[in-house]
Scaffold this active site. Structure first.
Site, short mmCIF file in Angstrom:
data_model
loop_
_atom_site.label_atom_id
_atom_site.label_comp_id
_atom_site.label_asym_id
_atom_site.label_seq_id
_atom_site.Cartn_x
_atom_site.Cartn_y
_atom_site.Cartn_z
N ASP A 85 0.83 -1.21 0.00
CA ASP A 85 0.00 0.00 0.00
C ASP A 85 0.86 1.26 0.00
O ASP A 85 1.87 1.32 0.71
CB ASP A 85 -0.83 0.03 1.30
CG ASP A 85 -2.32 -0.12 1.03
OD1 ASP A 85 -2.76 0.14 -0.10
OD2 ASP A 85 -3.02 -0.51 1.98
N LYS A 115 -0.39 -0.30 -4.25
CA LYS A 115 -1.83 -0.02 -4.23
C LYS A 115 -2.06 1.43 -3.78
O LYS A 115 -1.42 1.89 -2.86
CB LYS A 115 -2.56 -0.98 -3.30
CG LYS A 115 -4.06 -0.66 -3.17
CD LYS A 115 -4.86 -1.81 -2.58
CE LYS A 115 -4.92 -1.82 -1.08
NZ LYS A 115 -5.46 -0.59 -0.45
N GLU A 117 -5.34 4.40 -3.13
CA GLU A 117 -6.78 4.55 -2.93
C GLU A 117 -7.35 5.70 -3.78
O GLU A 117 -6.70 6.74 -3.92
CB GLU A 117 -7.08 4.84 -1.45
CG GLU A 117 -6.78 3.66 -0.56
CD GLU A 117 -7.18 3.91 0.90
OE1 GLU A 117 -7.86 4.90 1.19
OE2 GLU A 117 -6.80 3.07 1.74
N GLU A 182 -14.15 -2.10 -1.74
CA GLU A 182 -14.39 -2.24 -0.30
C GLU A 182 -15.77 -1.70 0.06
O GLU A 182 -16.12 -0.56 -0.28
CB GLU A 182 -13.29 -1.48 0.49
CG GLU A 182 -13.50 -1.58 2.00
CD GLU A 182 -12.26 -1.27 2.82
OE1 GLU A 182 -11.17 -1.09 2.27
OE2 GLU A 182 -12.41 -1.23 4.06
O1 KIV Z 1 -4.96 -1.64 4.18
C1 KIV Z 1 -5.57 -2.68 3.92
O2 KIV Z 1 -5.39 -3.72 4.57
C2 KIV Z 1 -6.50 -2.66 2.82
C3 KIV Z 1 -7.43 -3.82 2.71
C4 KIV Z 1 -8.44 -3.79 3.77
C5 KIV Z 1 -8.03 -3.92 1.36
O3 KIV Z 1 -6.53 -1.73 2.08
#
Ligand code: KIV
Length: 288
Positions: A85, A115, A117, A182
């Site tokens: 992330d 990833k 958002e 989500e």
């Molecule tokens: O940070 C995380 O764990 C997420 C998941 C819940 C998809 O973004």
């Protein structure tokens, strides 16, 4: 032959209609177990701000922290495809900022993808152009918790449902190969899954997604009393851990642990030598 999951093997799974499994992970030991179980993809989520650091939300997590946790997880994954992330404010400013920080994550963790958002289209285009696979994340996006006014289901009315579908199409156009949906109602998730070639991964997104992700502490009953609707406890590891800690505490306090089978008894010196050693020591103590 390598069993490593890649962007192409995962997209091929979608084409064949095979479901894709994903779990979050934040450390080496758990990564080895998840990888060994055959889970296809691992997400080093910024949810670590809550699960590993005890914060209220994901907002305080830094890029440096994501890199440290991400590196440990990558070392534990032989076959799972690892996504890290990008934390809050590491990409929102500009495409340049996003590219620089995505580059740091890949260089310093050896992960397979990042990833982000939201429908941050210029950022995703820039990262994909640099050859870094991108997983997007729409619906309930935890980094915008203050704007949403809490963790709430998204896309319930027609206007928002249309917006989420449009975002998914734009993200695909920008080059994302995967998107997390989500807290999106199941029929809308299924419709998006049909409309796009990229992989949809649901968390509170219903069974129609191409795959599912859960926070591993949630599915192992390690997260405390609040259980979101989309979480299933696949084992009660939280209870098992508590029982083990209580048993350890009791044995240490009773003096029954460690027993001879957990001590290096064969390596001890002779009783005679230890007797002499004790006498020498007592003598020294008396003199000092
Ligand atoms: O940070 C995380 O764990 C997420 C998941 C819940 C998809 O973004």
């Amino acid at each position: 032959m390598s069993n490593k999951n890649t962007v192409s093997t995962l997209l091929e799974m979608k084409r064949r209609g095979e479901k894709i499994s994903q779990l979050t992970c934040y450390d080496y030991s758990t990564a080895r177990l998840i990888d060994g179980a055959g889970i296809n993809t691992v997400l080093v989520g910024d949810s670590l701000g809550m699960t590993m650091q005890g914060n209220e939300n994901t907002l305080p997590v830094t890029l440096e922290e994501m890199i440290i946790y991400g590196r440990s997880v990558v070392r534990g994954c032989k076959n799972a495809f690892v996504i890290v992330d990008m934390p809050f404010m590491s990409y929102q400013k500009s495409a340049e900022q996003a590219l620089e920080n995505a580059g740091r994550i890949i260089k310093e963790t050896n992960a397979n993808a990042v990833k982000l958002e939201g429908a941050v289209i210029p950022q995703i285009r820039a990262i994909v152009k640099a050859g870094i696979p991108v997983c997007a994340h729409i619906g309930m996006t935890p980094q915008s918790v203050n704007a949403f006014g809490g963790f709430k289901v998204q896309g319930k009315d027609e206007e928002n449902a249309r917006r989420i579908l449009d975002e998914a199409l734009e993200l695909q156009d920008a080059g994302a190969f995967m998107v997390v949906l989500e807290c999106v109602p199941p029929k809308l998730s299924a419709l998006i899954t049909e409309a796009v070639d990229m992989i949809t991964i649901g968390i509170g997104g219903g069974a129609g997604c191409d795959g599912q992700v859960l926070v591993y502490q949630d599915m192992l009953q390690m997260s405390g009393d609040f259980v979101p609707k989309f979480v299933k406890h696949f084992a009660r590891i939280g209870d098992a851990m508590t029982q083990a800690f209580v048993a350890y505490d009791a044995e240490v306090k009773a003096g029954t642990f460690p027993g001879p089978e957990h001590s290096y008894t064969k390596s001890d010196c002779s009783d005679e030598f230890l007797f002499r050693l004790k006498a020498e020591y007592s003598e020294r103590m008396k003199k000092s």
